[in-house]
Design a protein around this motif. Structure first.
Motif, PDB file in Angstrom:
ATOM      1  N   LYS A   1      -7.307   4.245  -8.697  1.00 16.36           N
ATOM      2  CA  LYS A   1      -8.536   4.913  -9.135  1.00 16.36           C
ATOM      3  C   LYS A   1      -9.098   5.805  -8.034  1.00 16.36           C
ATOM      4  O   LYS A   1      -9.629   6.893  -8.304  1.00 16.36           O
ATOM      5  CB  LYS A   1      -9.573   3.872  -9.569  1.00 16.36           C
ATOM      6  CG  LYS A   1      -9.283   3.233 -10.921  1.00 16.36           C
ATOM      7  CD  LYS A   1     -10.399   2.289 -11.348  1.00 16.36           C
ATOM      8  CE  LYS A   1     -10.114   1.719 -12.736  1.00 16.36           C
ATOM      9  NZ  LYS A   1     -11.173   0.764 -13.165  1.00 16.36           N
ATOM     10  N   ALA A   2      -8.991   5.351  -6.797  1.00 15.03           N
ATOM     11  CA  ALA A   2      -9.441   6.171  -5.670  1.00 15.03           C
ATOM     12  C   ALA A   2      -8.625   7.455  -5.586  1.00 15.03           C
ATOM     13  O   ALA A   2      -9.175   8.543  -5.372  1.00 15.03           O
ATOM     14  CB  ALA A   2      -9.325   5.383  -4.368  1.00 15.03           C
ATOM     15  N   TYR A   3      -7.321   7.348  -5.790  1.00 19.91           N
ATOM     16  CA  TYR A   3      -6.459   8.530  -5.768  1.00 19.91           C
ATOM     17  C   TYR A   3      -6.769   9.478  -6.927  1.00 19.91           C
ATOM     18  O   TYR A   3      -6.702  10.706  -6.762  1.00 19.91           O
ATOM     19  CB  TYR A   3      -4.988   8.122  -5.793  1.00 19.91           C
ATOM     20  CG  TYR A   3      -4.482   7.500  -4.513  1.00 19.91           C
ATOM     21  CD1 TYR A   3      -4.994   7.897  -3.284  1.00 19.91           C
ATOM     22  CD2 TYR A   3      -3.486   6.521  -4.526  1.00 19.91           C
ATOM     23  CE1 TYR A   3      -4.524   7.332  -2.106  1.00 19.91           C
ATOM     24  CE2 TYR A   3      -3.008   5.958  -3.368  1.00 19.91           C
ATOM     25  CZ  TYR A   3      -3.534   6.361  -2.156  1.00 19.91           C
ATOM     26  OH  TYR A   3      -3.063   5.808  -0.985  1.00 19.91           O
ATOM     27  N   ASP A   4      -7.104   8.912  -8.092  1.00 18.85           N
ATOM     28  CA  ASP A   4      -7.491   9.758  -9.226  1.00 18.85           C
ATOM     29  C   ASP A   4      -8.657  10.672  -8.852  1.00 18.85           C
ATOM     30  O   ASP A   4      -8.686  11.856  -9.212  1.00 18.85           O
ATOM     31  CB  ASP A   4      -7.904   8.887 -10.426  1.00 18.85           C
ATOM     32  CG  ASP A   4      -6.718   8.307 -11.177  1.00 18.85           C
ATOM     33  OD1 ASP A   4      -5.611   8.855 -11.053  1.00 18.85           O
ATOM     34  OD2 ASP A   4      -6.911   7.296 -11.889  1.00 18.85           O
TER      35      ASP A   4
ATOM     36  N   GLU B   1       0.835  -1.207   0.000  1.00 19.46           N
ATOM     37  CA  GLU B   1       0.000   0.000   0.000  1.00 19.46           C
ATOM     38  C   GLU B   1       0.869   1.257   0.000  1.00 19.46           C
ATOM     39  O   GLU B   1       0.569   2.243  -0.687  1.00 19.46           O
ATOM     40  CB  GLU B   1      -0.931  -0.031   1.219  1.00 19.46           C
ATOM     41  CG  GLU B   1      -2.020  -1.090   1.113  1.00 19.46           C
ATOM     42  CD  GLU B   1      -2.516  -1.597   2.455  1.00 19.46           C
ATOM     43  OE1 GLU B   1      -2.328  -0.893   3.468  1.00 19.46           O
ATOM     44  OE2 GLU B   1      -3.074  -2.714   2.497  1.00 19.46           O
ATOM     45  N   ARG B   2       1.951   1.222   0.775  1.00 20.83           N
ATOM     46  CA  ARG B   2       2.854   2.377   0.790  1.00 20.83           C
ATOM     47  C   ARG B   2       3.510   2.572  -0.577  1.00 20.83           C
ATOM     48  O   ARG B   2       3.582   3.701  -1.071  1.00 20.83           O
ATOM     49  CB  ARG B   2       3.934   2.204   1.856  1.00 20.83           C
ATOM     50  CG  ARG B   2       4.994   3.298   1.728  1.00 20.83           C
ATOM     51  CD  ARG B   2       5.798   3.555   2.967  1.00 20.83           C
ATOM     52  NE  ARG B   2       6.587   2.440   3.413  1.00 20.83           N
ATOM     53  CZ  ARG B   2       7.390   2.484   4.487  1.00 20.83           C
ATOM     54  NH1 ARG B   2       7.469   3.592   5.201  1.00 20.83           N
ATOM     55  NH2 ARG B   2       8.090   1.440   4.856  1.00 20.83           N
TER      56      ARG B   2
ATOM     57  N   TYR C   1     -14.069   1.323  -0.428  1.00 16.36           N
ATOM     58  CA  TYR C   1     -13.953   0.022   0.233  1.00 16.36           C
ATOM     59  C   TYR C   1     -13.301  -0.900  -0.792  1.00 16.36           C
ATOM     60  O   TYR C   1     -13.938  -1.300  -1.766  1.00 16.36           O
ATOM     61  CB  TYR C   1     -15.349  -0.459   0.619  1.00 16.36           C
ATOM     62  CG  TYR C   1     -15.405  -1.616   1.583  1.00 16.36           C
ATOM     63  CD1 TYR C   1     -15.457  -1.421   2.957  1.00 16.36           C
ATOM     64  CD2 TYR C   1     -15.434  -2.929   1.113  1.00 16.36           C
ATOM     65  CE1 TYR C   1     -15.551  -2.477   3.840  1.00 16.36           C
ATOM     66  CE2 TYR C   1     -15.520  -3.998   1.988  1.00 16.36           C
ATOM     67  CZ  TYR C   1     -15.578  -3.765   3.346  1.00 16.36           C
ATOM     68  OH  TYR C   1     -15.663  -4.823   4.211  1.00 16.36           O
ATOM     69  N   ILE C   2     -12.016  -1.204  -0.610  1.00 19.70           N
ATOM     70  CA  ILE C   2     -11.235  -1.848  -1.665  1.00 19.70           C
ATOM     71  C   ILE C   2     -10.819  -3.265  -1.270  1.00 19.70           C
ATOM     72  O   ILE C   2     -10.177  -3.467  -0.240  1.00 19.70           O
ATOM     73  CB  ILE C   2      -9.969  -1.007  -1.977  1.00 19.70           C
ATOM     74  CG1 ILE C   2     -10.382   0.387  -2.484  1.00 19.70           C
ATOM     75  CG2 ILE C   2      -9.081  -1.725  -2.987  1.00 19.70           C
ATOM     76  CD1 ILE C   2      -9.214   1.326  -2.709  1.00 19.70           C
TER      77      ILE C   2
ATOM     78  N   LEU D   1      -6.131  -4.433  -5.137  1.00 18.83           N
ATOM     79  CA  LEU D   1      -5.513  -3.287  -4.465  1.00 18.83           C
ATOM     80  C   LEU D   1      -4.925  -2.261  -5.426  1.00 18.83           C
ATOM     81  O   LEU D   1      -5.258  -1.073  -5.361  1.00 18.83           O
ATOM     82  CB  LEU D   1      -4.432  -3.783  -3.502  1.00 18.83           C
ATOM     83  CG  LEU D   1      -3.744  -2.724  -2.653  1.00 18.83           C
ATOM     84  CD1 LEU D   1      -4.736  -1.993  -1.763  1.00 18.83           C
ATOM     85  CD2 LEU D   1      -2.659  -3.371  -1.790  1.00 18.83           C
ATOM     86  N   GLU D   2      -4.035  -2.698  -6.307  1.00 19.27           N
ATOM     87  CA  GLU D   2      -3.335  -1.733  -7.156  1.00 19.27           C
ATOM     88  C   GLU D   2      -4.286  -0.972  -8.078  1.00 19.27           C
ATOM     89  O   GLU D   2      -4.243   0.258  -8.169  1.00 19.27           O
ATOM     90  CB  GLU D   2      -2.264  -2.451  -7.981  1.00 19.27           C
ATOM     91  CG  GLU D   2      -1.344  -1.482  -8.703  1.00 19.27           C
ATOM     92  CD  GLU D   2      -0.030  -2.122  -9.091  1.00 19.27           C
ATOM     93  OE1 GLU D   2       0.779  -1.427  -9.710  1.00 19.27           O
ATOM     94  OE2 GLU D   2       0.191  -3.302  -8.766  1.00 19.27           O
TER      95      GLU D   2
END
Length: 234
Positions: free
Chosen positions: A115-118, A17-18, A103-104, A109-110
């Protein structure tokens, strides 16, 4: 700078995740600071020591679950984005009770985290623009609107009570409202301005603030405060 906390008891996923997060924001040319916690218990114990813009939480952890960690965050901070990472989809309804952004599933994950960050970047960058600059005795302090809880009149000054303490500006409350130009701030009485994001309860003509302070509302303003709170709380 965007501040991100990642809480996951599994070392493999914690580091994954990091890495996804750091690589994503570096690729976008956006400065970010990532702090990781392998113990949710340790994270919750120090929750007041540092605040973050985004919290990425594993849902299923020993001792302190992700949902409990999210509840602890929401009690203290109204605005941060919460993203749950999990192998267990049966917690989805509970997750949205704490205003979860995403909620992923860990197996996606990747793809899903990027997409959440976008979707998040425009929101976080817009928040960065909403701040108050306080000048005092040769110092300059930047206060994000979301960190300001309320303001009170003190002679010729306005005292600003925020998440990290308080400071003063030599301005009237009317001048402060004009400078802020934001619907989240309301004059509730001639001596007080509140940020509705930090109101925990409205009762009998008074507002109960996040820090425990109880402030009076002028009679003709009670309806407006109630409507603003209902709209914000949805």
């Amino acid at each position: 700078m965007i501040r991100i906390a990642i809480v996951d008891d599994e070392e493999y996923y914690l580091q994954k995740e990091r890495q996804i997060t750091e690589d994503y924001f570096a690729g976008k040319g956006v400065e970010c600071k990532v702090t990781v916690y392998q113990s949710a218990e340790w994270f919750v114990a120090g929750i007041q020591e540092e605040t973050f813009d985004v919290y990425i939480l594993d849902m299923e952890m020993p001792k302190v679950k992700g949902l409990e960690a999210a509840q602890a965050i929401r009690i203290r901070y109204p605005d941060p984005i919460i993203i749950f990472i999990t192998n267990y989809m049966n917690y989805m309804m509970e997750a949205f009770e704490v205003n979860t952004w995403r909620y992923i599933p860990k197996q996606m994950l990747e793809e899903k985290l990027e997409k959440a960050y976008d979707a998040l970047i425009p929101i976080l960058q817009e928040r960065e623009k909403s701040y108050l600059v306080v000048q005092k005795r040769g110092e300059i302090e930047k206060l994000n609107y979301s960190d300001i809880m309320y303001m009170r009149k003190e002679g010729k000054y306005t005292v600003i009570i925020h998440m990290y303490g308080e400071c003063k500006m030599r301005k009237s409350l009317d001048e402060m409202i004009e400078e802020l130009k934001s619907d989240e701030f309301m004059m509730i009485e001639k001596g007080f301005i509140i940020n509705i994001k930090h109101v925990m309860k409205l009762k009998e003509g008074e507002v109960y603030m996040r820090d425990g302070m109880i402030l009076p509302i002028r009679k003709r303003g009670i309806t407006a405060v109630r409507e603003a709170l209902l709209e914000y709380w949805g």
